[in-house]
Write an enzyme that holds these catalytic residues in place. Structure first.
Site, mmCIF file in Angstrom:
data_model
loop_
_atom_site.group_PDB
_atom_site.id
_atom_site.type_symbol
_atom_site.label_atom_id
_atom_site.label_comp_id
_atom_site.label_asym_id
_atom_site.label_seq_id
_atom_site.Cartn_x
_atom_site.Cartn_y
_atom_site.Cartn_z
ATOM 1 N N ARG A 46 0.848 -1.199 0.000
ATOM 2 C CA ARG A 46 0.000 0.000 0.000
ATOM 3 C C ARG A 46 0.886 1.253 0.000
ATOM 4 O O ARG A 46 0.515 2.284 -0.546
ATOM 5 C CB ARG A 46 -0.954 0.001 1.193
ATOM 6 C CG ARG A 46 -1.723 1.314 1.356
ATOM 7 C CD ARG A 46 -3.068 1.193 2.081
ATOM 8 N NE ARG A 46 -3.108 0.247 3.156
ATOM 9 C CZ ARG A 46 -2.570 0.426 4.375
ATOM 10 N NH1 ARG A 46 -1.957 1.553 4.673
ATOM 11 N NH2 ARG A 46 -2.662 -0.502 5.298
ATOM 12 N N TYR A 98 -16.273 16.340 -16.026
ATOM 13 C CA TYR A 98 -16.620 14.924 -16.091
ATOM 14 C C TYR A 98 -17.738 14.644 -15.071
ATOM 15 O O TYR A 98 -17.658 15.089 -13.918
ATOM 16 C CB TYR A 98 -15.370 14.106 -15.756
ATOM 17 C CG TYR A 98 -15.615 12.636 -15.656
ATOM 18 C CD1 TYR A 98 -15.911 11.884 -16.783
ATOM 19 C CD2 TYR A 98 -15.560 11.980 -14.426
ATOM 20 C CE1 TYR A 98 -16.139 10.529 -16.693
ATOM 21 C CE2 TYR A 98 -15.783 10.619 -14.333
ATOM 22 C CZ TYR A 98 -16.076 9.898 -15.459
ATOM 23 O OH TYR A 98 -16.306 8.558 -15.378
ATOM 24 N N ASP A 170 -7.229 18.461 -14.638
ATOM 25 C CA ASP A 170 -7.498 17.097 -15.100
ATOM 26 C C ASP A 170 -7.029 17.024 -16.548
ATOM 27 O O ASP A 170 -7.621 17.636 -17.433
ATOM 28 C CB ASP A 170 -9.002 16.794 -14.968
ATOM 29 C CG ASP A 170 -9.346 15.355 -15.369
ATOM 30 O OD1 ASP A 170 -8.627 14.779 -16.220
ATOM 31 O OD2 ASP A 170 -10.342 14.824 -14.854
ATOM 32 N N LYS A 195 -7.966 5.885 -19.473
ATOM 33 C CA LYS A 195 -8.255 6.360 -20.824
ATOM 34 C C LYS A 195 -7.023 6.245 -21.725
ATOM 35 O O LYS A 195 -6.572 5.146 -21.979
ATOM 36 C CB LYS A 195 -8.803 7.791 -20.738
ATOM 37 C CG LYS A 195 -9.862 7.989 -19.636
ATOM 38 C CD LYS A 195 -11.129 7.195 -19.857
ATOM 39 C CE LYS A 195 -12.050 7.147 -18.637
ATOM 40 N NZ LYS A 195 -12.458 8.409 -18.062
HETATM 41 C C1 LIG Z 1 -12.972 8.865 -16.837
HETATM 42 C C2 LIG Z 1 -12.618 10.181 -16.304
HETATM 43 C C3 LIG Z 1 -12.439 10.382 -14.932
HETATM 44 C C4 LIG Z 1 -12.652 9.265 -13.922
HETATM 45 O O1 LIG Z 1 -11.718 8.233 -14.073
HETATM 46 P P1 LIG Z 1 -12.024 6.683 -13.759
HETATM 47 O O2 LIG Z 1 -10.739 6.036 -14.106
HETATM 48 O O3 LIG Z 1 -13.166 6.265 -14.622
HETATM 49 O O4 LIG Z 1 -12.365 6.599 -12.311
HETATM 50 C C5 LIG Z 1 -12.060 11.645 -14.504
HETATM 51 N N1 LIG Z 1 -11.892 12.661 -15.375
HETATM 52 C C6 LIG Z 1 -12.069 12.506 -16.687
HETATM 53 C C7 LIG Z 1 -11.868 13.661 -17.608
HETATM 54 C C8 LIG Z 1 -12.438 11.272 -17.208
HETATM 55 O O5 LIG Z 1 -12.630 11.125 -18.521
#
Ligand SMILES: *Cc1c(COP(=O)(O)O)cnc(C)c1O
Length: 377
Positions: A46, A98, A170, A195
């Protein structure tokens, strides 16, 4: 060193002496101590794990940060990030975030005493106007999801600095390959590694990256305490995914440009939102702060019927949530990613029955266009 090389040789692979080219998966929960008070540097997974640590070094280097923390999902990363703040703290956030982030802020962070205001962060006067003594941070997505608004990150960072606020970006949509918010002045970068970084629609991951030692220490404390760390195997999948980030991003962008241009010629398509189209209102800001446009496209068709027809008839293009992988995916934000955003707010933001969002993958662009042609006309 060019970032495409960093994707492949992003950190010293010094965790072993076998010559293994692929970083080993250290599937171990705990690590034996050499002696009393003598650690190998690894105690418990962890806190630190050699496979994850390698990935974190790669991510820190790609974003030009000093530390990166790998989480089990993007939402886990953002949830941990919110632990930096205390009751009464105020955060200014992009208005077109998001959906999952809005759900976290509104249903969990707010309950914990944090306050949020949402605006279009590309409107700098509006950002300035919302700052008050309790404001602690500005939270940006650029480009936004799904309306593809671009914020001038440098300009927001300048404002934030004069008020002592953190800037959090982000960077999921453009990745460090096209945009490096820490270099533009941001304090913390957030990623859904699920992603583009992973890139194959096969694993979930999240990251926080920073270049500030104090923030890094505070985030590490939250990380080891709350425990949403990425597993060794998923860390390995991310290491593997990132190796091809540069080629995937470039080719997916090439496909996206072709598809966006084709969509603009279609009678049943009313609007195309792609930051790589020169008539996008934020085109100049995009080219100033990013080296590419990515491969996310939103578009509005002429009716709900056309939208449903497309979703039903597309064959190669999969009707599925998520983005950034090699498979082209189409989503219906109204019903999927943004279903938890109140209807009134959704419509105000332009998320209506006719809006579709496309993550362009690595298939041949002509095959993708042919699929759209048969589904649309
Ligand atoms: C998918 C996404 C998230 C969340 O991520 P997860 O891996 O699905 O928890 C946050 N911000 C953006 C822009 C995203 O596309």
């Amino acid at each position: 060193m060019d970032i495409s090389t960093l994707c492949i040789h992003g950190a010293d692979n010094n965790t072993h002496n076998t010559g293994a080219v692929s970083v080993p998966i250290y599937q171990s929960a705990t690590f034996a101590h050499l002696d009393v008070g003598k650690s190998t540097g690894y105690d418990y997974s962890r806190l630190q794990n050699p496979t994850r640590e390698y990935l974190e070094k790669v991510m820190a280097n790609l974003e030009q940060g000093t530390d990166a923390l790998a989480f089990s999902t993007g939402m886990a990363a953002i949830t941990a990030l919110m632990e930096l703040f205390s009751i009464g703290d105020h955060i200014i956030a992009s208005g077109d975030l998001y959906g999952g982030t809005v759900r976290l802020f509104e249903h969990i962070s707010r309950k914990n005493g944090l306050k949020f205001d949402y605006i279009n962060t590309s409107d700098l006067d509006a950002v300035r106007g919302l700052i008050h003594p309790d404001t602690k941070a500005i939270y940006i997505e650029s480009p936004t999801n799904p309306m593809m608004q671009v914020t001038d990150i440098t300009a927001v960072c300048e404002i934030a600095k004069t008020f002592g606020l953190l800037v959090i970006v982000d960077n999921t949509f453009l990745t460090p390959y096209y945009q490096q918010p820490l270099v533009l002045g941001a304090d913390i970068v957030v990623h859904s590694g699920t992603k583009y970084l992973s890139g194959h629609n096969d694993t979930l991951a999240g990251f926080l990256v920073t270049k500030n030692e104090d923030l890094s220490e505070r985030l590490r404390f939250i990380y080891k305490t709350t425990g949403a760390c990425l597993s060794p195997f998923d860390s390995w999948l991310l290491i593997r995914g990132i190796k091809t980030l540069a080629v995937r991003m470039d080719r997916q962008q090439e496909n996206a440009v072709k598809l966006a241009n084709w969509l603009t010629t279609q009678k049943k398509v009313n609007k195309v939102f792609y930051i790589g189209l020169p008539d996008h209102p934020d085109y100049a800001v995009s080219t100033k702060q990013a080296s590419g446009f990515g491969s996310m496209i939103s578009f509005e068709v002429d009716s709900e019927t056309t939208a449903i027809q497309l979703l039903e008839r597309l064959q190669l293009v999969l009707f599925a949530e998520s983005l950034g992988g090699v498979e082209t995916l189409i989503t219906y934000p109204m019903l999927q990613t943004h279903a938890d955003v109140p209807m009134e707010e959704r419509l105000e933001r332009g998320i209506n029955d006719c809006l579709l969002r496309l993550s362009v993958g690595l298939e041949n662009a002509d095959d993708l266009i042919a699929d759209f042609e048969q589904a649309l006309n």
